[in-house]
Design a protein around this motif. Sequence first.
Motif, PDB file in Angstrom:
ATOM      1  N   THR A 189       0.837  -1.196   0.000  1.00  0.00           N
ATOM      2  CA  THR A 189       0.000   0.000   0.000  1.00  0.00           C
ATOM      3  C   THR A 189       0.875   1.250   0.000  1.00  0.00           C
ATOM      4  N   GLU A 190       0.348   2.316  -0.565  1.00  0.00           N
ATOM      5  CA  GLU A 190       1.013   3.616  -0.485  1.00  0.00           C
ATOM      6  C   GLU A 190       0.704   4.295   0.837  1.00  0.00           C
ATOM      7  N   GLY A 191      -0.275   3.756   1.542  1.00  0.00           N
ATOM      8  CA  GLY A 191      -0.662   4.299   2.835  1.00  0.00           C
ATOM      9  C   GLY A 191      -2.094   3.938   3.165  1.00  0.00           C
ATOM     10  N   GLY A 192      -2.301   3.178   4.258  1.00  0.00           N
ATOM     11  CA  GLY A 192      -3.645   2.805   4.680  1.00  0.00           C
ATOM     12  C   GLY A 192      -4.116   1.502   4.067  1.00  0.00           C
ATOM     13  N   ARG A 193      -4.911   0.761   4.841  1.00  0.00           N
ATOM     14  CA  ARG A 193      -5.411  -0.532   4.370  1.00  0.00           C
ATOM     15  C   ARG A 193      -6.376  -0.401   3.199  1.00  0.00           C
ATOM     16  N   VAL A 194      -7.081   0.724   3.140  1.00  0.00           N
ATOM     17  CA  VAL A 194      -8.062   0.894   2.063  1.00  0.00           C
ATOM     18  C   VAL A 194      -7.384   1.001   0.702  1.00  0.00           C
ATOM     19  N   ASN A 195      -6.089   1.275   0.684  1.00  0.00           N
ATOM     20  CA  ASN A 195      -5.357   1.421  -0.578  1.00  0.00           C
ATOM     21  C   ASN A 195      -4.487   0.206  -0.897  1.00  0.00           C
ATOM     22  N   GLN A 196      -4.742  -0.907  -0.226  1.00  0.00           N
ATOM     23  CA  GLN A 196      -3.933  -2.101  -0.472  1.00  0.00           C
ATOM     24  C   GLN A 196      -4.141  -2.636  -1.884  1.00  0.00           C
ATOM     25  N   GLN A 197      -3.053  -3.156  -2.439  1.00  0.00           N
ATOM     26  CA  GLN A 197      -3.120  -3.850  -3.717  1.00  0.00           C
ATOM     27  C   GLN A 197      -2.168  -5.040  -3.675  1.00  0.00           C
ATOM     28  N   LEU A 198      -2.333  -5.919  -4.631  1.00  0.00           N
ATOM     29  CA  LEU A 198      -1.526  -7.132  -4.640  1.00  0.00           C
ATOM     30  C   LEU A 198      -0.093  -6.841  -5.064  1.00  0.00           C
ATOM     31  N   GLY A 199       0.854  -7.464  -4.329  1.00  0.00           N
ATOM     32  CA  GLY A 199       2.253  -7.396  -4.708  1.00  0.00           C
ATOM     33  C   GLY A 199       2.639  -8.640  -5.495  1.00  0.00           C
ATOM     34  N   VAL A 200       3.931  -8.960  -5.503  1.00  0.00           N
ATOM     35  CA  VAL A 200       4.410 -10.160  -6.191  1.00  0.00           C
ATOM     36  C   VAL A 200       4.229 -11.354  -5.251  1.00  0.00           C
ATOM     37  N   PRO A 201       3.520 -12.404  -5.671  1.00  0.00           N
ATOM     38  CA  PRO A 201       3.235 -13.528  -4.766  1.00  0.00           C
ATOM     39  C   PRO A 201       4.461 -14.397  -4.501  1.00  0.00           C
ATOM     40  N   ALA A 202       4.400 -15.119  -3.383  1.00  0.00           N
ATOM     41  CA  ALA A 202       5.437 -16.070  -3.002  1.00  0.00           C
ATOM     42  C   ALA A 202       4.747 -17.362  -2.563  1.00  0.00           C
ATOM     43  N   TYR A 203       5.511 -18.283  -2.003  1.00  0.00           N
ATOM     44  CA  TYR A 203       4.879 -19.469  -1.423  1.00  0.00           C
ATOM     45  C   TYR A 203       5.575 -19.830  -0.123  1.00  0.00           C
ATOM     46  N   ASP A 204       4.822 -20.512   0.743  1.00  0.00           N
ATOM     47  CA  ASP A 204       5.346 -20.942   2.033  1.00  0.00           C
ATOM     48  C   ASP A 204       5.502 -22.452   2.020  1.00  0.00           C
ATOM     49  N   THR A 205       6.627 -22.926   2.500  1.00  0.00           N
ATOM     50  CA  THR A 205       6.873 -24.371   2.520  1.00  0.00           C
ATOM     51  C   THR A 205       6.178 -25.066   3.683  1.00  0.00           C
ATOM     52  N   ASN A 206       5.821 -24.302   4.733  1.00  0.00           N
ATOM     53  CA  ASN A 206       5.265 -24.963   5.921  1.00  0.00           C
ATOM     54  C   ASN A 206       4.307 -24.043   6.675  1.00  0.00           C
ATOM     55  N   PHE A 207       3.238 -23.632   6.012  1.00  0.00           N
ATOM     56  CA  PHE A 207       2.172 -22.903   6.692  1.00  0.00           C
ATOM     57  C   PHE A 207       1.503 -23.842   7.692  1.00  0.00           C
ATOM     58  N   SER A 208       1.219 -23.364   8.912  1.00  0.00           N
ATOM     59  CA  SER A 208       0.620 -24.223   9.934  1.00  0.00           C
ATOM     60  C   SER A 208      -0.493 -23.485  10.657  1.00  0.00           C
ATOM     61  N   ALA A 209      -1.426 -24.257  11.214  1.00  0.00           N
ATOM     62  CA  ALA A 209      -2.541 -23.689  11.971  1.00  0.00           C
ATOM     63  C   ALA A 209      -2.960 -24.671  13.054  1.00  0.00           C
ATOM     64  N   LYS A 210      -3.469 -24.116  14.161  1.00  0.00           N
ATOM     65  CA  LYS A 210      -3.977 -24.916  15.276  1.00  0.00           C
ATOM     66  C   LYS A 210      -5.333 -24.360  15.675  1.00  0.00           C
ATOM     67  N   TYR A 211      -6.302 -25.265  15.886  1.00  0.00           N
ATOM     68  CA  TYR A 211      -7.672 -24.830  16.155  1.00  0.00           C
ATOM     69  C   TYR A 211      -8.266 -25.568  17.352  1.00  0.00           C
ATOM     70  N   TYR A 212      -9.074 -24.838  18.119  1.00  0.00           N
ATOM     71  CA  TYR A 212     -10.017 -25.455  19.040  1.00  0.00           C
ATOM     72  C   TYR A 212     -11.368 -25.451  18.350  1.00  0.00           C
ATOM     73  N   THR A 213     -12.048 -26.591  18.374  1.00  0.00           N
ATOM     74  CA  THR A 213     -13.239 -26.765  17.556  1.00  0.00           C
ATOM     75  C   THR A 213     -14.460 -27.127  18.395  1.00  0.00           C
ATOM     76  N   ILE A 214     -15.623 -26.837  17.835  1.00  0.00           N
ATOM     77  CA  ILE A 214     -16.893 -27.318  18.361  1.00  0.00           C
ATOM     78  C   ILE A 214     -17.702 -27.809  17.172  1.00  0.00           C
ATOM     79  N   GLY A 215     -18.334 -28.962  17.322  1.00  0.00           N
ATOM     80  CA  GLY A 215     -19.024 -29.525  16.174  1.00  0.00           C
ATOM     81  C   GLY A 215     -20.137 -30.474  16.568  1.00  0.00           C
ATOM     82  N   ALA A 216     -20.868 -30.923  15.552  1.00  0.00           N
ATOM     83  CA  ALA A 216     -21.978 -31.850  15.759  1.00  0.00           C
ATOM     84  C   ALA A 216     -22.186 -32.652  14.484  1.00  0.00           C
ATOM     85  N   GLY A 217     -22.873 -33.782  14.625  1.00  0.00           N
ATOM     86  CA  GLY A 217     -23.153 -34.619  13.468  1.00  0.00           C
ATOM     87  C   GLY A 217     -23.928 -35.851  13.874  1.00  0.00           C
TER      88      GLY A 217
END
Length: 355
Positions: A189-217
């Motif tokens: 961005t040139e300044g501020g989130r409202v002016n965000q635009q896409l840059g040059v993309p990359a990739y991550d070799t090991n993106f990770s996430a951890k969740y606490y869940t609630i569910g039914a079935g």
Amino acid sequence: MLKKSLVVLALMAGVICSAVAESKRDTIPPFIGVSYIPSRSWFVHHITTNDGDFLKYNFRGTSMSSYEGSFGIKSIGMRFGVSAEVDDNIIGKVQRYGGYLGLKGFWLKLQGGSVAGSVNWLGELPPGFSDYYSFNNKTFSIELLRNFTKKRYIDGKWQVSEFESQYGFFWGIGYQTFAMPVKVSTLITEGGRVNQQLGVPAYDTNFSAKYYTIGAGFDLLRQLSLSGGRFGLVSGVPPMRFALYASTQDKLGFGSSQLSDHAKAMGEALNPDKTMVDTKGFSYGGFYYLSVGFRYLIYAKPVFIILATGYDLEGAGIINFGGAADTNVDLGYDTNMFYVNHGVSVKIYVSWVGK
């Protein structure tokens, strides 16, 4: 696969016979259920595509094993390397001390699997980075589950639906982990989130996430196991020995996601004079599971056995918050995605019904 199944059967027989006395302390009968998917097919889609679809996946060795029951599941899971993280989260600690907390009528489900393969990056590549990466990540989940009675509002009051209750409706809380390579859409961005635009993309070799869940079935196989095969869907009529089955579950997960150092370094190399913002943020996951197939019942007192084979489908949408670029030196990112995996499964449930 056959050798592993025989070992599981032997373990289940030993655990069930030794735990009859222990099961009297709980409000549900002793049972164990095991499910195994030797191979899963995957589809991954990154939501932001305006900057190109440059990450190509080649999955292999993506198995999944599940173990659930009212006792002895930790020891069985440990035998197959599933329960390494059982006590490393709130759900595991609650289950561990459940006897002191009066958590009667709950059972435990452990699930572990592998997400392995390789990715090829077809986008712009800075010096010192590879366009190929081989990965082998482990997934894990633990859930505390409990059945509930299905009710309908009829004639001005809530009444139990005997037919629907035989579907085995359940609810539960859980904890699960997820990790795999992902595309990283960068934000400038040139300044501020409202002016965000896409840059040059990359990739991550090991993106990770951890969740606490609630569910039914609902789960027809588990319900048959809990009832010892005495009740079918039609009141007063025992279940057929050979029939179709179905099980499904919806879960909502809230937790955190984390980009690795690879994503930060590659993103900054492709977008000079920018510094990536905090690589850890809040994450939301919506998860869906469905299994359909055929099952066969075996009455061999003192145990009741269900053998089943079917097709399992699992999907999830991963939405990550944070990662916005606020100033002209910030490098933000977007890793929102969804995935689907599916494969043939084999299942066995064993419950103690007595003589």
